[in-house]
Enzyme design. Structure first.
Site, PDB file in Angstrom:
ATOM      1  N   LYS A 116      -0.285   1.919   9.612  1.00 17.30           N
ATOM      2  CA  LYS A 116      -1.272   2.468  10.551  1.00 17.30           C
ATOM      3  C   LYS A 116      -2.320   1.409  10.905  1.00 17.30           C
ATOM      4  CE  LYS A 116      -0.451   7.140   8.842  1.00 17.30           C
ATOM      5  NZ  LYS A 116      -0.897   8.297   8.052  1.00 17.30           N
TER       6      LYS A 116
ATOM      7  N   GLN B 192      -5.430   9.936   3.753  1.00 23.46           N
ATOM      8  CA  GLN B 192      -3.986   9.927   3.502  1.00 23.46           C
ATOM      9  C   GLN B 192      -3.631  10.917   2.393  1.00 23.46           C
ATOM     10  OE1 GLN B 192      -1.849   8.318   5.448  1.00 23.46           O
ATOM     11  NE2 GLN B 192      -0.005   8.821   4.312  1.00 23.46           N
TER      12      GLN B 192
ATOM     13  N   ASP C 228      -5.703  13.329  12.684  1.00 25.51           N
ATOM     14  CA  ASP C 228      -4.451  13.833  12.101  1.00 25.51           C
ATOM     15  C   ASP C 228      -4.137  15.254  12.588  1.00 25.51           C
ATOM     16  OD1 ASP C 228      -2.871  12.216  10.489  1.00 25.51           O
ATOM     17  OD2 ASP C 228      -4.196  12.409   8.747  1.00 25.51           O
TER      18      ASP C 228
HETATM   19  N1  GUN Z   1       0.963  11.920   4.350  1.00 24.92           N
HETATM   20  C1  GUN Z   1       2.190  11.970   4.931  1.00 24.92           C
HETATM   21  N2  GUN Z   1       2.054  12.032   6.277  1.00 24.92           N
HETATM   22  C2  GUN Z   1       0.735  12.024   6.543  1.00 24.92           C
HETATM   23  C3  GUN Z   1      -0.018  12.049   7.749  1.00 24.92           C
HETATM   24  O1  GUN Z   1       0.500  12.127   8.859  1.00 24.92           O
HETATM   25  N3  GUN Z   1      -1.372  12.004   7.591  1.00 24.92           N
HETATM   26  C4  GUN Z   1      -1.967  11.946   6.384  1.00 24.92           C
HETATM   27  N4  GUN Z   1      -3.291  11.929   6.354  1.00 24.92           N
HETATM   28  N5  GUN Z   1      -1.289  11.915   5.250  1.00 24.92           N
HETATM   29  C5  GUN Z   1       0.049  11.950   5.332  1.00 24.92           C
END
Ligand code: GUN
Length: 292
Positions: free
Chosen positions: A52, A96, A119
């Protein structure tokens, strides 16, 4: 059969975003800024967050990574969320997941300012999404909607079977496709582990979204000729053919199913690359105040 190329599409979108960031800079505006909170050192989370941050660099966004040891308290984490909520330079941020067991993911998610919740996990964004109001939509469903749009796949009046009812993929996907719009206007059936007649339902589907997390679950005898198949599976399986010692497997038996399809997403290179791009799209929307 035509492949839906998520890799190519995601690269094209990144170029579009990069061009917009340059234009913003030329007009004296600040660069969009995405922050990420990472707790502990789970291998998967490390990889995702690094990807990311790298994607931010590629399109010219600013990014910040805030790391905590797995022993961080819930109060400390909530304080970090509050600081990011109040930081005017940060347009959007993510925490995350998963978080260590002693921390409530629900509490942390609900502490995020919905205007910065890129998100799309906050109940306010989920609620808005359900009503069709402007909302941050979570990465995977948004990425799939973008693929359907760019490949001009007709969903109006079509029967979509979504296999899986998770909060971050199956359920939002089923809602987005049933909403008015393009893509949208579909008749949606949500199937899950308790569905009794899954094969019969899949055989009636014009479009199947497989998001249950069981490698090669969807077989050729469950798919009608000409169907569109979207494979959301990303299970790591051991492999002697890769340097890492693993490779990704989708929820679809690609070799068997693909000859029957009008369109299909491969794994890897289908839905996966679209998810990070969706996060970038949401961060740009946050910076431009397009949702709120
Ligand atoms: N863990 C797995 N996928 C995601 C996501 O898209 N966002 C976040 N914050 N955590 C994750």
């Amino acid at each position: 059969m035509q492949l839906i190329d998520g890799k190519l599409t995601s690269q094209a979108i990144k170029q579009e975003i990069a061009a917009e960031v340059q234009q913003m800079a030329a007009q004296g505006q600040k660069k969009p800024h995405l922050a990420a909170i990472l707790v502990g050192n789970d291998g998967g989370s490390e990889t995702y967050v690094a990807a990311k941050i790298k994607a931010c660099e590629e399109v010219g966004f600013n990014s910040s990574l805030i790391r905590f040891d797995a022993s961080v308290t819930e109060a400390e984490l909530l304080d970090a969320v509050k600081k990011l909520n109040e930081d005017a330079d940060v347009d959007g941020f993510i925490v995350q997941l998963p978080l260590p067991k002693h921390i409530s993911e629900e509490k942390v998610t609900e502490a995020i300012d919905p205007r910065k919740d890129v998100d799309g996990f906050h109940p306010q964004n989920l609620g808005r999404m359900i009503t069709g109001a402007p909302a941050f939509v979570s990465a995977t469903p948004q990425g799939i909607m973008e693929l359907l749009k760019r490949y001009q796949i007709d969903t109006k009046g079509k029967h979509v079977v979504v296999i899986g009812r998770s909060n971050i993929v199956g359920r939002p996907m089923s809602i987005l496709l049933s909403l008015k719009g393009t893509p949208g206007d579909a008749t949606v059936t949500v199937c899950h582990s308790r569905t009794a007649n899954l094969k019969e339902l899949c055989l009636q589907a014009d479009i199947i979204v497989a998001a249950l997390g069981i490698p090669e679950f969807l077989k050729a005898d469950m798919v009608k000729d000409g169907a569109v198949v979207i494979d959301v599976g990303t299970t790591r399986v051991a492999s002697t053919e890769t340097k890492s010692g693993w490779r990704l497997k989708g929820d679809v038996d690609f070799a068997g199913v693909s000859p029957k399809c009008s369109y299909i997403t491969p794994v890897p290179g289908g839905v996966g690359p679209m998810t990070i791009v969706s996060l970038l799209m949401n961060t740009l929307k946050a910076a431009k105040k397009e949702i709120y």
